[in-house]
Design a protein around this motif. Structure first.
Motif, short mmCIF file in Angstrom:
data_model
loop_
_atom_site.label_atom_id
_atom_site.label_comp_id
_atom_site.label_asym_id
_atom_site.label_seq_id
_atom_site.Cartn_x
_atom_site.Cartn_y
_atom_site.Cartn_z
N TYR B 11 0.82 -1.22 0.00
CA TYR B 11 0.00 0.00 0.00
C TYR B 11 0.86 1.27 0.00
O TYR B 11 0.64 2.17 -0.81
CB TYR B 11 -0.94 -0.01 1.22
CG TYR B 11 -1.79 1.23 1.34
CD1 TYR B 11 -2.99 1.33 0.64
CD2 TYR B 11 -1.39 2.31 2.12
CE1 TYR B 11 -3.78 2.48 0.74
CE2 TYR B 11 -2.16 3.46 2.21
CZ TYR B 11 -3.35 3.53 1.53
OH TYR B 11 -4.12 4.66 1.63
N ASP B 12 1.85 1.32 0.90
CA ASP B 12 2.67 2.53 1.00
C ASP B 12 3.45 2.78 -0.29
O ASP B 12 3.66 3.93 -0.69
CB ASP B 12 3.64 2.43 2.18
CG ASP B 12 2.90 2.50 3.52
OD1 ASP B 12 1.73 2.94 3.53
OD2 ASP B 12 3.50 2.10 4.54
N LEU B 13 3.88 1.71 -0.93
CA LEU B 13 4.60 1.83 -2.21
C LEU B 13 3.70 2.48 -3.27
O LEU B 13 4.12 3.34 -4.03
CB LEU B 13 5.07 0.45 -2.67
CG LEU B 13 5.88 0.41 -3.96
CD1 LEU B 13 7.34 0.72 -3.69
CD2 LEU B 13 5.77 -0.96 -4.64
N HIS B 14 2.43 2.04 -3.31
CA HIS B 14 1.49 2.61 -4.29
C HIS B 14 1.30 4.11 -4.05
O HIS B 14 1.34 4.90 -4.97
CB HIS B 14 0.12 1.93 -4.19
CG HIS B 14 0.17 0.46 -4.47
ND1 HIS B 14 0.83 -0.06 -5.55
CD2 HIS B 14 -0.33 -0.60 -3.80
CE1 HIS B 14 0.71 -1.38 -5.54
NE2 HIS B 14 0.02 -1.73 -4.48
N VAL B 15 1.08 4.45 -2.78
CA VAL B 15 0.84 5.85 -2.45
C VAL B 15 2.07 6.68 -2.80
O VAL B 15 1.96 7.75 -3.40
CB VAL B 15 0.46 6.00 -0.96
CG1 VAL B 15 0.40 7.47 -0.56
CG2 VAL B 15 -0.89 5.32 -0.69
N LYS B 16 3.25 6.16 -2.47
CA LYS B 16 4.50 6.87 -2.76
C LYS B 16 4.66 7.12 -4.26
O LYS B 16 5.19 8.14 -4.69
CB LYS B 16 5.67 6.03 -2.23
CG LYS B 16 7.02 6.75 -2.22
CD LYS B 16 8.13 5.87 -1.66
CE LYS B 16 9.25 5.76 -2.70
NZ LYS B 16 10.13 4.62 -2.46
N HIS B 17 4.19 6.18 -5.07
CA HIS B 17 4.32 6.32 -6.52
C HIS B 17 3.09 6.98 -7.15
O HIS B 17 2.88 6.88 -8.36
CB HIS B 17 4.56 4.96 -7.17
CG HIS B 17 5.98 4.48 -7.00
ND1 HIS B 17 6.41 3.85 -5.86
CD2 HIS B 17 7.06 4.57 -7.81
CE1 HIS B 17 7.70 3.56 -5.98
NE2 HIS B 17 8.11 3.99 -7.16
N GLY B 18 2.25 7.62 -6.34
CA GLY B 18 1.12 8.36 -6.91
C GLY B 18 -0.05 7.49 -7.31
O GLY B 18 -0.82 7.87 -8.20
N GLY B 19 -0.18 6.34 -6.69
CA GLY B 19 -1.32 5.46 -7.00
C GLY B 19 -2.62 6.12 -6.60
O GLY B 19 -2.74 6.66 -5.50
N LYS B 20 -3.60 6.08 -7.51
CA LYS B 20 -4.94 6.58 -7.17
C LYS B 20 -5.72 5.39 -6.63
O LYS B 20 -6.05 4.46 -7.35
CB LYS B 20 -5.58 7.13 -8.44
CG LYS B 20 -6.89 7.80 -8.22
CD LYS B 20 -7.30 8.52 -9.50
CE LYS B 20 -8.79 8.60 -9.61
NZ LYS B 20 -9.17 9.02 -10.96
N MET B 21 -5.96 5.42 -5.30
CA MET B 21 -6.47 4.23 -4.63
C MET B 21 -7.99 4.16 -4.72
O MET B 21 -8.68 5.14 -4.48
CB MET B 21 -6.01 4.22 -3.17
CG MET B 21 -4.50 4.39 -2.96
SD MET B 21 -3.47 3.23 -3.91
CE MET B 21 -3.60 1.76 -2.89
N VAL B 22 -8.48 2.99 -5.09
CA VAL B 22 -9.92 2.74 -5.15
C VAL B 22 -10.22 1.45 -4.41
O VAL B 22 -9.30 0.70 -4.06
CB VAL B 22 -10.41 2.62 -6.61
CG1 VAL B 22 -10.14 3.91 -7.38
CG2 VAL B 22 -9.77 1.43 -7.32
#
Lengths: 125, 371
Positions: B11-22
């Motif tokens: 999760y943190d990796l996605h957020v760090k890379h600008g992941g738009k979470m759904v």
């Protein structure tokens, strides 16, 4: 005088005299993602405020575009037929969708101005 | 975002890379990444390599002092007994009416040990169904401590062989295990994109260094669920809950090939009578590929009609295909209209749009087939 107003559904209407140019906001194009198709309304169609006028499709989802004010479609952006991605690249410029002849400019007062819209989207996420 | 939502370890990796979470199957997952988007992510995967977090999927280990294949074959209609160690098969989990509870990938790790990957949204249905058929000392473990990532695309092998040289020797639907510091890493040559590629399962948190090495490669980008869906659709692969469900048999779904000849002859799996009858006599509805004659994507729920306006089918998934630059879809259609090349009508927003029944995959498969 040119003024821009926004709806809670993220359409904008840029007003020049009794003509409004309608599209989707920068925020909306970003939420929608890559636009691949715009189903344009037809010139001459009449809409009431909040009527569904047309549809913008991204890879992922179809999104209805509502009339920010009542009026008649007087021009549509034919460039979107071949280049729907203009909606992503320049939503409030070359990516406009249609022009509408405004029937009752008092309806504009129920919309958000630029600052109110900015506050509105800041509170969405 | 909702506090009840589950996070994968990445999760943190996605957020760090600008992941738009759904929200997807109860997990917060990236649908796309800032600066990329579905279209770019899709094309990048077909041209270079994409890294997908699929840790939300269920990873199941089934083992015992006897071969679990005998038990599993009661509810999975593929030939599992004759799989060699390291073989993988795409198959389905069946209910007693021959309906599909889930689609899954079965890997035989050793004589007495299977590794099964199931859909996140079906874990709650699959586990009790599997539990029912286990006998003797065969046990099932749903391992939530492992992450699962997919590295897909033409550059996947080049990227992965710097880290796991032996992975390059695998062919499509083969698996290997590697032990590092007493931890078991499973590497399979498989995926959900139609591209060559790998899926890597390993216990959290040992993925850190590996993912760092993969992601620092200039050909690799993180890819979200949006592109995962358009990639699998172009590849003609089913998505459970859309193209498959409890009421659909593998024959209606066009998955006859998952039931090998010896299983048809033995007729000893759930729903066998119905399924064998359908193989013999056909089904009234069939899953087909559909190419709309329009730029507008035709999506799930759009209905199909013959020229007399009789309803003859419906679309179960559809999107705009970035690699083909036109819409593609799949759906179920009456057998009389299922032949490739047949033109039918789809009803979209009050207008009829011609749609041609098409073979799948829509793109050429690039998987690395064995000899």
């Amino acid at each position: 005088m040119a003024d821009i107003y926004f709806t809670e559904d993220h359409e904008y209407i840029r007003v020049t005299g009794d003509t409004g140019t309608v599209g989707i906001s920068e925020y909306a194009q970003n939420q929608l993602g890559d636009v691949v198709y715009v189903e344009l309304p037809e010139v001459g169609e009449q809409f009431d405020q909040t009527d569904e006028t047309c549809v913008v499709e991204s890879v992922k989802v179809a999104s209805e575009i509502y009339a920010p004010v009542s009026g008649e479609i007087i021009e549509v952006n034919e460039a979107l037929s071949n280049s729907p991605s203009l909606v992503n690249d320049d939503p409030e410029g070359d990516g406009w969708i249609y022009k509408i002849k405004i029937h009752d400019d008092s309806e504009l007062s129920g919309l958000k101005d630029e600052d109110e819209y900015q506050d509105y989207i800041d509170n969405l996420s | 975002m909702d506090a009840q939502l589950k996070h994968t370890p990445l999760y943190d990796l996605h957020v760090k890379h600008g992941g738009k979470m759904v929200v997807f199957a109860g997990f917060a997952m990236p649908v796309q990444y800032d600066g990329m988007g579905v279209m770019k992510e899709h094309l990048h995967t077909r041209e270079a390599a994409g890294l997908f977090d699929v840790s939300h999927m269920g990873q199941i280990f089934i083992s015992g002092s006897i071969d679990p294949a005998d038990a599993l074959e009661k509810i999975i209609p593929s030939d599992l007994k004759n799989m060699k160690n390291g073989d993988m098969r795409y198959s389905v989990l069946l209910n007693n009416d021959g309906g599909i509870i889930d689609d899954l990938i079965v890997t035989r790790l050793s004589e007495h040990n299977f590794y099964i990957v199931i859909n996140a949204a079906r874990i709650a249905q699959d586990l009790p169904r599997l539990e029912q058929i286990l006998t003797g000392d065969v046990i099932m473990q749903h391992d939530t401590s492992r992450i699962l990532v997919a590295l897909q695309g033409p550059k996947a092998e080049t990227v992965l062989k710097d880290i796991f040289p032996e992975a390059a020797n695998l062919t499509f639907m083969q698996a290997m295990e590697e032990s590092v510091d007493g931890h078991d890493i499973i590497i399979t040559r498989s995926g959900y994109t139609g591209e060559d590629g790998f899926e890597i399962s390993l216990p959290h948190p040992m993925e850190g260094d590996y993912l760092h090495d993969i992601l620092k490669h200039p050909d690799v980008k993180l890819i979200g669920l949006g592109a995962r869906d358009s990639l699998r659709l172009e590849a003609g692969l089913c998505l459970y809950g859309h193209d498959l469900d409890d009421d659909v048999t593998p024959i209606e779904a066009g998955l006859n090939w998952v039931i090998q000849k010896n299983r048809r002859e033995a007729a000893d799996f759930a729903g066998a009578t119905k399924i064998l009858n359908q193989i013999e006599n056909g089904t009234s509805m069939k899953r087909v590929g559909l190419l709309p004659d329009s730029r507008a994507p035709l999506r799930e729920g759009v209905e199909l009609f013959d020229e007399d306006k009789n309803k003859i089918g419906h679309i179960t998934s559809g999107t705009f295909a970035p690699s083909l630059e036109k819409p593609v879809a799949m759906g179920y259609i009456n057998r009389d209209f299922a032949k490739t090349g047949t033109i039918v009508n789809a009803l979209l927003r009050g207008k009829l749009i011609p749609v041609t029944v098409s073979k799948m995959p829509f793109i050429e498969s690039k998987t690395k087939k064995g000899a």
